[in-house]
Design an enzyme around this catalytic site. Structure first.
Site, PDB file in Angstrom:
ATOM      1  N   ASP A  33       0.844  -1.197   0.000  1.00  0.00           N
ATOM      2  CA  ASP A  33       0.000   0.000   0.000  1.00  0.00           C
ATOM      3  C   ASP A  33       0.883   1.253   0.000  1.00  0.00           C
ATOM      4  OD1 ASP A  33      -3.217   0.535   0.904  1.00  0.00           O
ATOM      5  OD2 ASP A  33      -1.810   2.216   1.112  1.00  0.00           O
ATOM      6  N   ILE A  34       0.489   2.242  -0.763  1.00  0.00           N
ATOM      7  CA  ILE A  34       1.292   3.456  -0.905  1.00  0.00           C
ATOM      8  C   ILE A  34       1.250   4.311   0.371  1.00  0.00           C
ATOM      9  CG2 ILE A  34      -0.488   5.000  -1.872  1.00  0.00           C
ATOM     10  CD1 ILE A  34       1.650   5.713  -4.057  1.00  0.00           C
ATOM     11  N   ASN A  91     -13.128  -3.540   1.799  1.00  0.00           N
ATOM     12  CA  ASN A  91     -14.204  -2.565   1.847  1.00  0.00           C
ATOM     13  C   ASN A  91     -15.108  -2.699   0.626  1.00  0.00           C
ATOM     14  OD1 ASN A  91     -13.335  -1.252   4.261  1.00  0.00           O
ATOM     15  ND2 ASN A  91     -11.703  -0.269   3.082  1.00  0.00           N
ATOM     16  N   GLU A  99     -12.330   3.263  -1.488  1.00  0.00           N
ATOM     17  CA  GLU A  99     -11.834   4.351  -2.340  1.00  0.00           C
ATOM     18  C   GLU A  99     -11.536   3.883  -3.758  1.00  0.00           C
ATOM     19  OE1 GLU A  99      -8.488   6.093  -0.347  1.00  0.00           O
ATOM     20  OE2 GLU A  99      -9.757   7.066   1.157  1.00  0.00           O
ATOM     21  N   VAL A 100     -11.018   2.681  -3.874  1.00  0.00           N
ATOM     22  CA  VAL A 100     -10.620   2.189  -5.199  1.00  0.00           C
ATOM     23  C   VAL A 100     -11.600   1.096  -5.627  1.00  0.00           C
ATOM     24  CG1 VAL A 100      -8.798   1.134  -6.580  1.00  0.00           C
ATOM     25  CG2 VAL A 100      -8.201   2.709  -4.712  1.00  0.00           C
ATOM     26  N   HIS A 104     -10.196  -5.580  -3.621  1.00  0.00           N
ATOM     27  CA  HIS A 104      -8.886  -5.791  -2.988  1.00  0.00           C
ATOM     28  C   HIS A 104      -9.073  -6.171  -1.538  1.00  0.00           C
ATOM     29  CE1 HIS A 104      -9.932  -1.498  -2.726  1.00  0.00           C
ATOM     30  NE2 HIS A 104      -9.308  -1.475  -1.554  1.00  0.00           N
ATOM     31  N   HIS A 106      -6.913  -5.922   2.034  1.00  0.00           N
ATOM     32  CA  HIS A 106      -5.759  -5.372   2.746  1.00  0.00           C
ATOM     33  C   HIS A 106      -5.248  -6.449   3.704  1.00  0.00           C
ATOM     34  CE1 HIS A 106      -6.852  -0.951   2.074  1.00  0.00           C
ATOM     35  NE2 HIS A 106      -7.993  -1.530   1.789  1.00  0.00           N
TER      36      HIS A 106
HETATM   37  P1  AMP Z   1      -9.868   1.218   0.031  1.00  0.00           P
HETATM   38  O1  AMP Z   1     -10.257   2.384   0.879  1.00  0.00           O
HETATM   39  O2  AMP Z   1     -10.181  -0.112   0.696  1.00  0.00           O
HETATM   40  O3  AMP Z   1     -10.421   1.310  -1.365  1.00  0.00           O
HETATM   41  O4  AMP Z   1      -8.296   1.233  -0.035  1.00  0.00           O
HETATM   42  C1  AMP Z   1      -7.556   1.708  -1.130  1.00  0.00           C
HETATM   43  C2  AMP Z   1      -6.110   1.663  -0.736  1.00  0.00           C
HETATM   44  O5  AMP Z   1      -5.330   1.828  -1.907  1.00  0.00           O
HETATM   45  C3  AMP Z   1      -5.667   2.738   0.254  1.00  0.00           C
HETATM   46  O6  AMP Z   1      -5.124   2.126   1.421  1.00  0.00           O
HETATM   47  C4  AMP Z   1      -4.602   3.529  -0.530  1.00  0.00           C
HETATM   48  O7  AMP Z   1      -3.520   3.956   0.275  1.00  0.00           O
HETATM   49  C5  AMP Z   1      -4.162   2.500  -1.558  1.00  0.00           C
HETATM   50  N1  AMP Z   1      -3.596   3.049  -2.793  1.00  0.00           N
HETATM   51  C6  AMP Z   1      -4.102   4.028  -3.578  1.00  0.00           C
HETATM   52  N2  AMP Z   1      -3.325   4.229  -4.650  1.00  0.00           N
HETATM   53  C7  AMP Z   1      -2.298   3.355  -4.557  1.00  0.00           C
HETATM   54  C8  AMP Z   1      -1.165   3.065  -5.354  1.00  0.00           C
HETATM   55  N3  AMP Z   1      -0.904   3.728  -6.515  1.00  0.00           N
HETATM   56  N4  AMP Z   1      -0.305   2.107  -4.956  1.00  0.00           N
HETATM   57  C9  AMP Z   1      -0.541   1.428  -3.813  1.00  0.00           C
HETATM   58  N5  AMP Z   1      -1.603   1.640  -3.008  1.00  0.00           N
HETATM   59  C10 AMP Z   1      -2.468   2.594  -3.369  1.00  0.00           C
END
Ligand code: AMP
Length: 120
Positions: A33-34, A91, A99-100, A104, A106
């Site tokens: 994770d970034i 999530n 968010e994405v 996925h 974690h």
């Molecule tokens: P979620 O809120 O479950 O969708 O988590 C999305 C996660 O993606 C967050 O913990 C972000 O820090 C992570 N994230 C977003 N962009 C990147 C990226 N380019 N590389 C790695 N992790 C990312």
């Protein structure tokens, strides 16, 4: 919800954006994770286009689901947190703060993580 082919994880899968890879096989990619929330914070994603856990559970093939589940366990073990413990979070949807919009999981570990949900 339809799949957004330009979400950031889709772009990582197409190698348009770099990632710090932790694991890859035919069905799965994992990367760090970034913005890590713990010493170990790895994201595990299927290579298929699934929006969230709901979409993946309903529509992924048995092979994809098996590969994903086995990969999560293997990645956690290889990260060295099987003994000390780890948390899996996925999530789905607005209340979860997803968010994405690409499914996925974690993997969080490497320190005591406290209770699962912070009271409002
Ligand atoms: P979620 O809120 O479950 O969708 O988590 C999305 C996660 O993606 C967050 O913990 C972000 O820090 C992570 N994230 C977003 N962009 C990147 C990226 N380019 N590389 C790695 N992790 C990312």
């Amino acid at each position: 919800m339809s799949y957004d082919t330009n979400n950031i994880f889709a772009r990582i899968l197409r190698s348009e954006i770099p990632c710090k890879k932790a694991y890859e096989d035919d069905h799965v990619l994992a990367f760090h994770d970034i913005h890590p929330q713990a010493p170990t914070h790895i994201l595990v994603i299927p290579k298929g286009a699934y929006v969230s856990a709901a979409d993946f559970g309903a529509h992924a093939s048995d092979a994809e689901i098996a590969a994903f589940t086995r990969a999560v366990s293997r990645i956690a073990a290889e990260a060295g947190v099987e003994g000390s413990g780890y948390r899996l979070i996925s999530n789905h949807g607005p209340d979860s703060h997803q968010e994405v919009p690409h499914y996925h999981v974690h993997i969080l570990g490497g320190r005591p993580l406290g209770r699962l949900v912070t009271p409002p």
